[in-house]
Write a protein that holds these residues in place. Sequence first.
Motif, PDB file in Angstrom:
ATOM      1  N   LYS A  97       0.795  -1.229   0.000  1.00  0.00           N
ATOM      2  CA  LYS A  97       0.000   0.000   0.000  1.00  0.00           C
ATOM      3  C   LYS A  97       0.830   1.284   0.000  1.00  0.00           C
ATOM      4  O   LYS A  97       0.270   2.386   0.003  1.00  0.00           O
ATOM      5  CB  LYS A  97      -0.945   0.002   1.196  1.00  0.00           C
ATOM      6  N   ASP A 122       2.440   4.489  -1.068  1.00  0.00           N
ATOM      7  CA  ASP A 122       2.133   5.374  -2.188  1.00  0.00           C
ATOM      8  C   ASP A 122       3.351   6.141  -2.676  1.00  0.00           C
ATOM      9  O   ASP A 122       3.462   6.479  -3.846  1.00  0.00           O
ATOM     10  CB  ASP A 122       1.066   6.401  -1.772  1.00  0.00           C
ATOM     11  N   ARG A 143       7.480   3.197  -7.550  1.00  0.00           N
ATOM     12  CA  ARG A 143       6.793   4.090  -6.622  1.00  0.00           C
ATOM     13  C   ARG A 143       7.428   5.474  -6.750  1.00  0.00           C
ATOM     14  O   ARG A 143       8.649   5.572  -6.882  1.00  0.00           O
ATOM     15  CB  ARG A 143       6.948   3.623  -5.171  1.00  0.00           C
ATOM     16  N   LYS A 153      -1.739   9.633   2.123  1.00  0.00           N
ATOM     17  CA  LYS A 153      -0.731   8.854   1.391  1.00  0.00           C
ATOM     18  C   LYS A 153       0.128   8.056   2.363  1.00  0.00           C
ATOM     19  O   LYS A 153       0.581   8.576   3.382  1.00  0.00           O
ATOM     20  CB  LYS A 153       0.150   9.787   0.569  1.00  0.00           C
ATOM     21  N   HIS A 154       0.345   6.792   2.028  1.00  0.00           N
ATOM     22  CA  HIS A 154       1.266   5.976   2.820  1.00  0.00           C
ATOM     23  C   HIS A 154       2.690   6.290   2.388  1.00  0.00           C
ATOM     24  O   HIS A 154       3.073   6.023   1.253  1.00  0.00           O
ATOM     25  CB  HIS A 154       0.964   4.496   2.628  1.00  0.00           C
ATOM     26  N   ASP A 160       3.290   0.887  11.057  1.00  0.00           N
ATOM     27  CA  ASP A 160       2.236   1.323  10.141  1.00  0.00           C
ATOM     28  C   ASP A 160       1.124   1.973  10.946  1.00  0.00           C
ATOM     29  O   ASP A 160       0.586   1.383  11.852  1.00  0.00           O
ATOM     30  CB  ASP A 160       1.690   0.113   9.384  1.00  0.00           C
TER      31      ASP A 160
END
Length: 283
Positions: free
Chosen positions: A31, A33, A66, A108-109, A282
């Motif tokens: 996940k 981003d 990414r 956004k991760h 996380d």
Amino acid sequence: HRMKFQSGYEIAVTLGLFLGLAAREEPKLAKVDVLVPVPLSEHRLEKRGFNQAMILADTMKEVWKRPVCNHVVRTRETETQSGLSLTKRKHNVRGAFAVLPGFDFRNKHCLIVDDVITSGSTFYSLSRLIEDYGGRPMGVFAARTEILRGVTKMLRNCEECNRLFSHPARSLCQDCYDQAKKSFDAVKKYLRDNPGATVAQVARDTEVDLELIYDYIREGRLDVIPKDARLQCSICGAPISVGRVCAKCRNDLRSTMTSEPTRSQGKPKVDSRVHTLENIKDR
Ligand SMILES: [Zn+2]
Ligand SMILES: [Zn+2]
């Protein structure tokens, strides 16, 4: 025989490639981003020529597809972290980063990419900033996945400049090692040529830091010492010619250390300052 070691640049590219491939295969990272490399100050960037964290991120991007965010800047110089306690490290990096306009962090991760192996304080400072902008910071790096364990074992951060380097025995990178050797050789030669010199004269003419000259004397590395160099026992203050503690105090220390039974310090200390792919934070 002189072994050849990779440059800091090559190390960052190699490690970045490994990290990118490892990250691509790691479900927990699916996940992510955007990659956020830890920035260097302008001053240090100029001195080093490149930012290893940025090279790590850029190389990861090649294999992992990414985007890399380069809107985070360092707002002030921080001391080299390696000589500092954890509390001082945290204080050292507080408020050290800022976000430039033009990047939307919201939801956004963000994977923070750092070239430092053992310090978490930069990560905490930067992740708090990303949270302030609505982003979701994730941990790591200079990581230790199964794949990377062999690679990172050979790497360490230079005690002086913090860059990643590879050498089986040294604590300084090649540049800092050369610089340290140059300084020492200059002081040693100067004192041989000028045996009556004072510490201040040596410092002035060799441009080597006064404290460093005292370190050489304490370590007993100089065959000629400055005529006014006075070392004191750091416990009782008695004059000594080498080291930090006089013979008497050293003896006292030794007897107190051996008479005390060795106890384990409670539960084993987990080094939470090392961020690994396995304990990604996380939030
Ligand atoms: Zn260095
Ligand atoms: Zn003493």
